[in-house]
Design a protein around this motif. Structure first.
Motif, PDB file in Angstrom:
ATOM      1  N   ARG A  42       0.832  -1.214   0.000  1.00 44.29           N
ATOM      2  CA  ARG A  42       0.000   0.000   0.000  1.00 44.29           C
ATOM      3  C   ARG A  42       0.862   1.258   0.000  1.00 44.29           C
ATOM      4  O   ARG A  42       0.613   2.204  -0.741  1.00 44.29           O
ATOM      5  CB  ARG A  42      -0.919   0.006   1.230  1.00 44.29           C
ATOM      6  CG  ARG A  42      -1.885   1.205   1.248  1.00 44.29           C
ATOM      7  CD  ARG A  42      -2.664   1.299   2.540  1.00 44.29           C
ATOM      8  NE  ARG A  42      -1.783   1.595   3.651  1.00 44.29           N
ATOM      9  CZ  ARG A  42      -1.592   0.789   4.697  1.00 44.29           C
ATOM     10  NH1 ARG A  42      -2.214  -0.387   4.757  1.00 44.29           N
ATOM     11  NH2 ARG A  42      -0.791   1.139   5.678  1.00 44.29           N
ATOM     12  N   ASP A  43       1.911   1.266   0.823  1.00 45.35           N
ATOM     13  CA  ASP A  43       2.808   2.429   0.884  1.00 45.35           C
ATOM     14  C   ASP A  43       3.526   2.644  -0.449  1.00 45.35           C
ATOM     15  O   ASP A  43       3.691   3.782  -0.899  1.00 45.35           O
ATOM     16  CB  ASP A  43       3.842   2.239   1.998  1.00 45.35           C
ATOM     17  CG  ASP A  43       3.213   2.278   3.386  1.00 45.35           C
ATOM     18  OD1 ASP A  43       2.069   2.759   3.512  1.00 45.35           O
ATOM     19  OD2 ASP A  43       3.873   1.816   4.340  1.00 45.35           O
ATOM     20  N   GLN A  55       1.150   4.166  -2.904  1.00 46.56           N
ATOM     21  CA  GLN A  55       0.934   5.582  -2.607  1.00 46.56           C
ATOM     22  C   GLN A  55       2.087   6.433  -3.114  1.00 46.56           C
ATOM     23  O   GLN A  55       1.877   7.538  -3.624  1.00 46.56           O
ATOM     24  CB  GLN A  55       0.741   5.774  -1.098  1.00 46.56           C
ATOM     25  CG  GLN A  55      -0.590   5.260  -0.578  1.00 46.56           C
ATOM     26  CD  GLN A  55      -0.717   5.397   0.927  1.00 46.56           C
ATOM     27  OE1 GLN A  55       0.263   5.665   1.633  1.00 46.56           O
ATOM     28  NE2 GLN A  55      -1.925   5.214   1.444  1.00 46.56           N
ATOM     29  N   GLN A  99       1.715   6.746  -6.801  1.00 47.69           N
ATOM     30  CA  GLN A  99       0.669   7.717  -7.101  1.00 47.69           C
ATOM     31  C   GLN A  99       1.200   9.147  -6.971  1.00 47.69           C
ATOM     32  O   GLN A  99       0.905  10.014  -7.795  1.00 47.69           O
ATOM     33  CB  GLN A  99      -0.522   7.500  -6.162  1.00 47.69           C
ATOM     34  CG  GLN A  99      -1.268   6.208  -6.445  1.00 47.69           C
ATOM     35  CD  GLN A  99      -2.224   5.828  -5.331  1.00 47.69           C
ATOM     36  OE1 GLN A  99      -2.284   6.492  -4.294  1.00 47.69           O
ATOM     37  NE2 GLN A  99      -2.982   4.767  -5.534  1.00 47.69           N
TER      38      GLN A  99
END
Length: 260
Positions: free
Chosen positions: A241-242, A245, A248
């Motif tokens: 997830r990190d 991110q 992104q």
């Protein structure tokens, strides 16, 4: 993706024998085999120079050479392009031709600083390769971008390629896709990012960072697929997830730059 109408005055039109590239690039046996398998013909098509485009030479860019490479298939190893770059002591833009289609490829090439080696191939620093998608060879071509000198022209020619992203490597005849769905979904930008103007070198660093982050995500996904312990899967999912991110954030920054 824009194709450029190279000036007729700049036409050079010389076929370059592969063995000349081998000699100047100190090609290994494996690299020579890639040339044989992947490259049909190398044509030194155009020579963009002060006398052919009416722009002043600069210390870093005296001329820009346009090489057309006819491929035997759709795949081309970036090491083949690098060998040609090492053999030619000028910045290069490649037009890759195959089956009525064309795509552009190039790496940011600059003179090496404080080199003590007399070998011509070591006097230049060749970065990552950037490339466009395939398009019909008959696609319309547009005039050269406006520039003040050869360095400015080189930046204008490279910029669209850099924005398109790092060219994926060839593996066993197929091209690895370097895009992630999470990255593709982010096109907005914060006000602080919109206020930043990046140099060509900074945009290249950003594109390379995005590619590196995409690779890291794929590696984390592979680890997640192999892991069977629940608590370790939770930790890897957090790491994934990190990483997404961060991808992104980088992609969002690149989208803001592309608006200029």
């Amino acid at each position: 993706m824009t194709l450029f109408a190279w000036p007729k005055k700049a036409a050079f039109g010389r076929v370059v024998p592969k063995n000349k590239i081998y000699d100047h690039a100190a090609a290994s046996g494996a690299l020579k085999e890639r040339f044989v398998q992947q490259v049909d013909q190398i044509n030194w098509a155009f020579k963009l120079a002060p006398e052919t485009v009416n722009l002043s030479a600069t210390e870093s860019v005296a001329e820009i050479q346009i090489f057309r490479i006819t491929l035997k298939g759709v795949g081309l190893d970036n090491e083949v392009l690098k060998a040609i770059d090492r053999a030619i002591p000028f910045p290069l833009i490649f037009e890759l031709m195959q089956g009525g289609r064309i795509k552009l490829a190039a790496a940011y090439k600059r003179p090496a600083q404080n080199t003590t080696n007399d070998k011509a191939s070591d006097r230049w620093v060749v970065g990552s390769y950037f490339g466009t998608d395939w398009q019909p060879e008959s696609a319309p071509r547009h005039p050269l971008p406006i520039a003040l000198d050869m360095s400015g022209l080189y930046e204008q020619l490279l910029s669209p390629l850099v924005q398109n992203g790092v060219a994926a490597p060839v593996v066993k005849g197929t091209v690895l896709q370097a895009h992630d769905s999470a990255a593709a979904s982010y096109t907005s930008a914060t006000k602080s990012e919109q206020a930043v103007r990046l140099t060509l070198e900074q945009r290249i660093e950003l594109a390379e960072a995005i590619t590196a982050q995409q690779k890291e995500i794929e590696q984390i996904k592979a680890r997640l697929g192999r892991e069977r312990q629940f608590n370790k899967r939770v930790a890897i999912n957090t790491e994934l997830r990190d990483a997404k991110q961060e991808l992104q954030r980088l992609t969002q920054q690149q989208a803001a730059v592309s608006r200029y």
